[in-house]
Design a protein around this motif. Structure first.
Motif, PDB file in Angstrom:
ATOM      1  N   GLY A  26       0.812  -1.210   0.000  1.00 16.09           N
ATOM      2  CA  GLY A  26       0.000   0.000   0.000  1.00 16.09           C
ATOM      3  C   GLY A  26       0.851   1.268   0.000  1.00 16.09           C
ATOM      4  O   GLY A  26       0.483   2.269   0.604  1.00 16.09           O
ATOM      5  N   ILE A  27       1.986   1.206  -0.683  1.00 17.24           N
ATOM      6  CA  ILE A  27       2.923   2.327  -0.746  1.00 17.24           C
ATOM      7  C   ILE A  27       3.144   2.672  -2.214  1.00 17.24           C
ATOM      8  O   ILE A  27       3.320   1.777  -3.039  1.00 17.24           O
ATOM      9  N   SER A  28       3.164   3.952  -2.516  1.00 16.94           N
ATOM     10  CA  SER A  28       3.317   4.356  -3.913  1.00 16.94           C
ATOM     11  C   SER A  28       4.695   3.976  -4.446  1.00 16.94           C
ATOM     12  O   SER A  28       5.673   3.894  -3.699  1.00 16.94           O
ATOM     13  N   TYR A  29       4.750   3.764  -5.742  1.00 19.96           N
ATOM     14  CA  TYR A  29       6.003   3.414  -6.401  1.00 19.96           C
ATOM     15  C   TYR A  29       7.070   4.468  -6.145  1.00 19.96           C
ATOM     16  O   TYR A  29       8.214   4.145  -5.854  1.00 19.96           O
ATOM     17  N   SER A  30       6.702   5.737  -6.261  1.00 21.84           N
ATOM     18  CA  SER A  30       7.702   6.801  -6.122  1.00 21.84           C
ATOM     19  C   SER A  30       8.287   6.847  -4.712  1.00 21.84           C
ATOM     20  O   SER A  30       9.506   7.034  -4.551  1.00 21.84           O
ATOM     21  N   ILE A  31       7.467   6.652  -3.699  1.00 18.58           N
ATOM     22  CA  ILE A  31       7.971   6.625  -2.319  1.00 18.58           C
ATOM     23  C   ILE A  31       8.867   5.408  -2.124  1.00 18.58           C
ATOM     24  O   ILE A  31       9.961   5.509  -1.558  1.00 18.58           O
ATOM     25  N   LEU A  32       8.413   4.271  -2.589  1.00 20.62           N
ATOM     26  CA  LEU A  32       9.191   3.036  -2.438  1.00 20.62           C
ATOM     27  C   LEU A  32      10.531   3.143  -3.173  1.00 20.62           C
ATOM     28  O   LEU A  32      11.565   2.731  -2.644  1.00 20.62           O
ATOM     29  N   ASN A  33      10.513   3.722  -4.342  1.00 19.53           N
ATOM     30  CA  ASN A  33      11.743   3.924  -5.103  1.00 19.53           C
ATOM     31  C   ASN A  33      12.705   4.828  -4.330  1.00 19.53           C
ATOM     32  O   ASN A  33      13.904   4.548  -4.255  1.00 19.53           O
ATOM     33  N   SER A  34      12.195   5.878  -3.737  1.00 18.88           N
ATOM     34  CA  SER A  34      13.039   6.790  -2.957  1.00 18.88           C
ATOM     35  C   SER A  34      13.607   6.107  -1.714  1.00 18.88           C
ATOM     36  O   SER A  34      14.760   6.348  -1.349  1.00 18.88           O
ATOM     37  N   ILE A  35      12.811   5.254  -1.086  1.00 24.71           N
ATOM     38  CA  ILE A  35      13.295   4.512   0.082  1.00 24.71           C
ATOM     39  C   ILE A  35      14.414   3.568  -0.345  1.00 24.71           C
ATOM     40  O   ILE A  35      15.479   3.526   0.263  1.00 24.71           O
ATOM     41  N   GLU A  36      14.156   2.802  -1.395  1.00 24.59           N
ATOM     42  CA  GLU A  36      15.131   1.797  -1.823  1.00 24.59           C
ATOM     43  C   GLU A  36      16.432   2.418  -2.335  1.00 24.59           C
ATOM     44  O   GLU A  36      17.480   1.793  -2.252  1.00 24.59           O
ATOM     45  N   ASN A  37      16.360   3.627  -2.819  1.00 21.94           N
ATOM     46  CA  ASN A  37      17.563   4.301  -3.290  1.00 21.94           C
ATOM     47  C   ASN A  37      18.218   5.144  -2.200  1.00 21.94           C
ATOM     48  O   ASN A  37      19.189   5.852  -2.469  1.00 21.94           O
ATOM     49  N   GLY A  38      17.705   5.059  -0.978  1.00 26.42           N
ATOM     50  CA  GLY A  38      18.317   5.718   0.156  1.00 26.42           C
ATOM     51  C   GLY A  38      18.095   7.216   0.230  1.00 26.42           C
ATOM     52  O   GLY A  38      18.769   7.902   0.988  1.00 26.42           O
ATOM     53  N   ARG A  39      17.143   7.719  -0.546  1.00 32.81           N
ATOM     54  CA  ARG A  39      16.877   9.160  -0.544  1.00 32.81           C
ATOM     55  C   ARG A  39      16.000   9.581   0.628  1.00 32.81           C
ATOM     56  O   ARG A  39      16.089  10.717   1.082  1.00 32.81           O
ATOM     57  N   ILE A  41      14.041   8.073   4.463  1.00 33.01           N
ATOM     58  CA  ILE A  41      13.954   7.033   5.484  1.00 33.01           C
ATOM     59  C   ILE A  41      12.477   6.796   5.769  1.00 33.01           C
ATOM     60  O   ILE A  41      11.735   7.752   6.019  1.00 33.01           O
ATOM     61  N   PRO A  42      12.027   5.555   5.741  1.00 26.54           N
ATOM     62  CA  PRO A  42      10.605   5.292   5.950  1.00 26.54           C
ATOM     63  C   PRO A  42      10.197   5.507   7.405  1.00 26.54           C
ATOM     64  O   PRO A  42      10.999   5.370   8.320  1.00 26.54           O
ATOM     65  N   SER A  43       8.930   5.834   7.580  1.00 22.17           N
ATOM     66  CA  SER A  43       8.374   5.911   8.928  1.00 22.17           C
ATOM     67  C   SER A  43       8.243   4.492   9.478  1.00 22.17           C
ATOM     68  O   SER A  43       8.360   3.506   8.737  1.00 22.17           O
ATOM     69  N   LYS A  44       7.978   4.403  10.753  1.00 19.46           N
ATOM     70  CA  LYS A  44       7.775   3.092  11.382  1.00 19.46           C
ATOM     71  C   LYS A  44       6.613   2.355  10.718  1.00 19.46           C
ATOM     72  O   LYS A  44       6.701   1.162  10.454  1.00 19.46           O
ATOM     73  N   ASP A  45       5.531   3.068  10.436  1.00 23.15           N
ATOM     74  CA  ASP A  45       4.353   2.445   9.815  1.00 23.15           C
ATOM     75  C   ASP A  45       4.661   1.916   8.414  1.00 23.15           C
ATOM     76  O   ASP A  45       4.204   0.835   8.039  1.00 23.15           O
ATOM     77  N   VAL A  46       5.424   2.674   7.652  1.00 24.56           N
ATOM     78  CA  VAL A  46       5.784   2.240   6.301  1.00 24.56           C
ATOM     79  C   VAL A  46       6.707   1.028   6.369  1.00 24.56           C
ATOM     80  O   VAL A  46       6.531   0.055   5.631  1.00 24.56           O
ATOM     81  N   ALA A  47       7.686   1.069   7.272  1.00 25.18           N
ATOM     82  CA  ALA A  47       8.599  -0.071   7.425  1.00 25.18           C
ATOM     83  C   ALA A  47       7.831  -1.323   7.841  1.00 25.18           C
ATOM     84  O   ALA A  47       8.108  -2.421   7.346  1.00 25.18           O
ATOM     85  N   LEU A  48       6.856  -1.167   8.723  1.00 26.60           N
ATOM     86  CA  LEU A  48       6.042  -2.308   9.150  1.00 26.60           C
ATOM     87  C   LEU A  48       5.208  -2.848   7.991  1.00 26.60           C
ATOM     88  O   LEU A  48       5.109  -4.063   7.800  1.00 26.60           O
ATOM     89  N   ALA A  49       4.628  -1.959   7.204  1.00 25.64           N
ATOM     90  CA  ALA A  49       3.846  -2.394   6.034  1.00 25.64           C
ATOM     91  C   ALA A  49       4.725  -3.177   5.062  1.00 25.64           C
ATOM     92  O   ALA A  49       4.293  -4.188   4.496  1.00 25.64           O
ATOM     93  N   LEU A  50       5.959  -2.731   4.886  1.00 25.65           N
ATOM     94  CA  LEU A  50       6.891  -3.450   4.006  1.00 25.65           C
ATOM     95  C   LEU A  50       7.247  -4.813   4.592  1.00 25.65           C
ATOM     96  O   LEU A  50       7.313  -5.807   3.874  1.00 25.65           O
ATOM     97  N   ALA A  51       7.457  -4.866   5.902  1.00 20.06           N
ATOM     98  CA  ALA A  51       7.779  -6.140   6.557  1.00 20.06           C
ATOM     99  C   ALA A  51       6.644  -7.140   6.386  1.00 20.06           C
ATOM    100  O   ALA A  51       6.879  -8.319   6.109  1.00 20.06           O
ATOM    101  N   ILE A  52       5.429  -6.663   6.528  1.00 17.97           N
ATOM    102  CA  ILE A  52       4.260  -7.543   6.365  1.00 17.97           C
ATOM    103  C   ILE A  52       4.150  -8.006   4.914  1.00 17.97           C
ATOM    104  O   ILE A  52       3.951  -9.193   4.646  1.00 17.97           O
ATOM    105  N   ALA A  53       4.315  -7.076   3.973  1.00 19.78           N
ATOM    106  CA  ALA A  53       4.222  -7.423   2.552  1.00 19.78           C
ATOM    107  C   ALA A  53       5.297  -8.418   2.138  1.00 19.78           C
ATOM    108  O   ALA A  53       5.061  -9.286   1.301  1.00 19.78           O
ATOM    109  N   LEU A  54       6.479  -8.301   2.754  1.00 21.55           N
ATOM    110  CA  LEU A  54       7.585  -9.208   2.435  1.00 21.55           C
ATOM    111  C   LEU A  54       7.570 -10.479   3.284  1.00 21.55           C
ATOM    112  O   LEU A  54       8.443 -11.326   3.153  1.00 21.55           O
TER     113      LEU A  54
END
Length: 72
Positions: A26-39, A41-54
């Motif tokens: 439930g995270i936009s491509y542009s935000i996820l791309n920025s996170i993955e490229n180190g531009r 830092i995700p919030s706790k909620d975003v990091a948790l959503a990624l952990a659940i998705a993965l």
């Protein structure tokens, strides 16, 4: 290991594109791309959503890596 590197590694291990992971988390491509490229830092909620998705078992460590990179 930096959060963005770990995220990319886990995503690639599961053969997910950024778009597919974004849909699952439930995270936009542009935000996820920025996170993955180190531009950004995700919030706790975003990091948790990624952990659940993965389907990461140790979600606490994954989230901690995102929000407290120097303490992990």
């Amino acid at each position: 290991m930096a959060f963005h590197n770990r995220l990319k590694e886990l995503r690639q291990q599961q053969n997910l594109t950024l778009r597919k992971l974004g849909e699952k988390a439930g995270i936009s491509y542009s935000i996820l791309n920025s996170i993955e490229n180190g531009r950004i830092i995700p919030s706790k909620d975003v990091a948790l959503a990624l952990a659940i998705a993965l389907k990461i078992e140790d979600r606490e460590s994954f989230v901690a890596l995102a929000i407290n990179p120097s303490q992990v």
